[in-house]
Scaffold this active site. Structure first.
Site, PDB file in Angstrom:
ATOM      1  N   ASP A  18      34.438  48.875  53.477  1.00 19.10           N
ATOM      2  CA  ASP A  18      35.132  50.062  53.975  1.00 19.10           C
ATOM      3  C   ASP A  18      34.680  51.331  53.271  1.00 19.10           C
ATOM      4  O   ASP A  18      34.552  51.373  52.049  1.00 19.10           O
ATOM      5  CB  ASP A  18      36.639  49.917  53.806  1.00 19.10           C
ATOM      6  CG  ASP A  18      37.360  51.118  54.373  1.00 19.10           C
ATOM      7  OD1 ASP A  18      37.291  51.322  55.589  1.00 19.10           O
ATOM      8  OD2 ASP A  18      37.966  51.861  53.589  1.00 19.10           O
ATOM      9  N   ASP A  41      45.282  53.278  56.036  1.00 18.05           N
ATOM     10  CA  ASP A  41      44.097  53.804  55.347  1.00 18.05           C
ATOM     11  C   ASP A  41      44.541  54.774  54.252  1.00 18.05           C
ATOM     12  O   ASP A  41      43.906  55.816  54.025  1.00 18.05           O
ATOM     13  CB  ASP A  41      43.132  54.477  56.325  1.00 18.05           C
ATOM     14  CG  ASP A  41      41.738  54.698  55.718  1.00 18.05           C
ATOM     15  OD1 ASP A  41      41.492  54.207  54.589  1.00 18.05           O
ATOM     16  OD2 ASP A  41      40.912  55.368  56.355  1.00 18.05           O
ATOM     17  N   HIS A  56      33.808  49.149  58.965  1.00 15.55           N
ATOM     18  CA  HIS A  56      33.921  50.601  59.104  1.00 15.55           C
ATOM     19  C   HIS A  56      32.780  51.026  60.023  1.00 15.55           C
ATOM     20  O   HIS A  56      31.632  51.084  59.615  1.00 15.55           O
ATOM     21  CB  HIS A  56      33.793  51.270  57.728  1.00 15.55           C
ATOM     22  CG  HIS A  56      33.647  52.760  57.764  1.00 15.55           C
ATOM     23  ND1 HIS A  56      34.715  53.612  57.623  1.00 15.55           N
ATOM     24  CD2 HIS A  56      32.560  53.554  57.928  1.00 15.55           C
ATOM     25  CE1 HIS A  56      34.289  54.858  57.699  1.00 15.55           C
ATOM     26  NE2 HIS A  56      32.985  54.854  57.883  1.00 15.55           N
ATOM     27  N   ASN A  86      37.642  60.171  57.503  1.00 14.02           N
ATOM     28  CA  ASN A  86      36.547  59.462  58.160  1.00 14.02           C
ATOM     29  C   ASN A  86      37.065  58.132  58.695  1.00 14.02           C
ATOM     30  O   ASN A  86      37.524  57.301  57.911  1.00 14.02           O
ATOM     31  CB  ASN A  86      35.412  59.211  57.163  1.00 14.02           C
ATOM     32  CG  ASN A  86      34.183  58.596  57.807  1.00 14.02           C
ATOM     33  OD1 ASN A  86      34.154  58.325  58.997  1.00 14.02           O
ATOM     34  ND2 ASN A  86      33.171  58.363  57.007  1.00 14.02           N
TER      35      ASN A  86
END
Length: 439
Positions: free
Chosen positions: A160, A313, A187, A286
């Protein structure tokens, strides 16, 4: 510290899944022992703790499969202890912490250290996510098999923050993980399309002169990985899906029999690139905040089950990393204490989902994805007492300095929400009560 003695707890006047009449729930020896109409439980065990739920919503404890607790290496922004406290206040009883620490979680010794420390703190179960490649370098596979066999029983692997761009490395990772039933969480970012990009490729970024991150950078990797997972008969998970195109790819993959799952973040459900004119670094993330049409597609995909679950996240950063020029700001924002409130506002208060649906996407399904047999369980007698009570009308305002995290980089500063967790219970022990963490 982890509590060794078993206690009992009576939670009065709560509505399981926000449905029906209120009930009383008795917890003994870490499990739900009775659920009865209010007032029927009159004889209590010695030293029984009591909590008045005041007619609020009872849900299984929330599960977040994507957080960053920064330990080891960046304890100035978050630790396992402070992150666990934030999780408890947010209604979570289990979280998965990502491997982009310093050093990287690419070996069993480090994975076991993180697991053991989480258990010692005892505010929520902290499961380490192992890296796919050594040092997140995208070249050599990590000790996935050893981490899976260790006492942390790592079953979720991700680089990630960095995409495994080499298709051969990704194929080998999928094949390797398939051998012991683990999942590769990607990711999705084709970095040759995002070099120097700081914002979503749309009219807003063009107007502001910001270098742009196209949807295709995510979608091209999702499409590639669908094909690789199909051929490897492997499990693939899409981290923080952010585009309507990704939603369509998920639908297609399932028609092909591919075992693919996906998560969406609260900020990709609520926020979009309309905030960019503020140039506030706290909004840099992101994948980037996208457009209204993406928000709508992601919300509908969550309703339909095309996207399996919500994951925060949660990404703490120091003020020096966000109070700066937007192009130099660090990617990421806090999420553990605001996640439930956002889902309630976007999905429940609008009538798109019920509280039972929230249990599905924030507890039951994420626990199922990562194989947590004692989390996300039904609210029933005999089940583990991993619980949270939600006040749907608490009414509160977000202030970063008042959150439990060491960092304060919340994009919701000053925003008002209605719903808030008021009680969190891990295996029968209260970990947070009315906003106060109980170590």
């Amino acid at each position: 510290m982890q509590k060794d003695t078993m206690t009992s707890l009576l939670i009065r006047h709560v509505r399981p899944y926000g449905e029906g009449d209120t009930v009383d729930v008795l917890v003994e020896d870490g499990c739900i022992s009775r659920i009865t109409p209010c007032g029927e439980i009159t004889s209590l065990p010695d030293n029984c703790d009591e909590y008045d739920g005041k007619g609020n919503v009872l849900l299984p404890g929330l599960v977040d499969i994507h957080v960053h607790l920064r330990e080891p290496g960046r304890e100035g922004t978050e630790t396992i202890a402070s992150g666990s406290a934030a999780a408890a206040r947010g209604g979570f009883t289990a979280v998965l912490t990502m491997p982009n620490t310093k050093p990287v979680i690419d070996n069993n010794n480090l994975a076991e250290m993180i697991w053991s420390k989480g258990q010692e703190i005892g505010l929520c179960d902290v499961y380490p996510v192992g890296s796919i490649t050594v040092g997140l370098q995208g070249k050599e596979l990590s000790e996935m098999g050893l981490m899976n066999k260790g006492k942390a029983h790592v079953r979720w692997f991700s680089d990630d923050g960095k995409c495994v761009n080499n298709p051969l490395v990704m194929r080998r990772a999928l094949e390797y993980a398939a051998g012991f039933g683990a999942t590769i969480a990607q990711h999705a970012e084709e970095d040759r399309l995002t070099e120097g990009a700081i914002a979503h490729e749309g009219p807003m970024a063009a107007k502001l002169g910001m270098k742009r991150w196209p949807r295709a950078a995510e979608e091209s990797i999702v499409a590639r990985d669908i094909l690789l997972a199909r051929d490897a008969h492997a499990r693939i998970h899409v981290c923080h899906a952010s585009t309507k195109g990704t939603v369509e790819l998920l639908k297609w993959a399932r028609t092909q029999g591919v075992t693919i799952t996906a998560e969406v973040t609260p900020h990709h459900l609520l926020l979009n690139d309309s905030v960019l004119p503020t140039y506030n670094g706290v909004y840099r993330v992101n994948p980037p905040l996208r457009e209204d049409s993406d928000n709508e597609a992601l919300q509908q995909a969550l309703v339909d089950g095309v996207i399996d679950c919500v994951a925060t996240d949660h990404a703490p950063h120091g003020s020096e990393e966000t109070c700066c020029e937007f192009a130099k700001a660090a990617n990421g924002m806090l999420g553990l204490e605001t996640s439930l409130a956002i889902l309630a506002q976007v999905m429940v208060e609008t009538g798109r989902m019920t509280w039972r649906d929230i249990a599905r996407v924030m507890s039951e399904r994420p626990a199922e994805l990562v194989g947590l047999s004692d989390q996300g369980r039904p609210l029933a007698v005999g089940e583990p007492a991993n619980l949270t009570v939600i006040d749907p009308d608490a009414g509160w305002k977000v202030h970063g300095e008042e959150l439990a995290s060491i960092a304060s980089n919340t994009p919701y500063e000053g925003m008002e929400f209605r719903a808030r967790p008021v009680l969190t219970v891990l295996r029968g022990h209260v970990t947070a009560r009315d906003g106060v963490v109980e170590f």
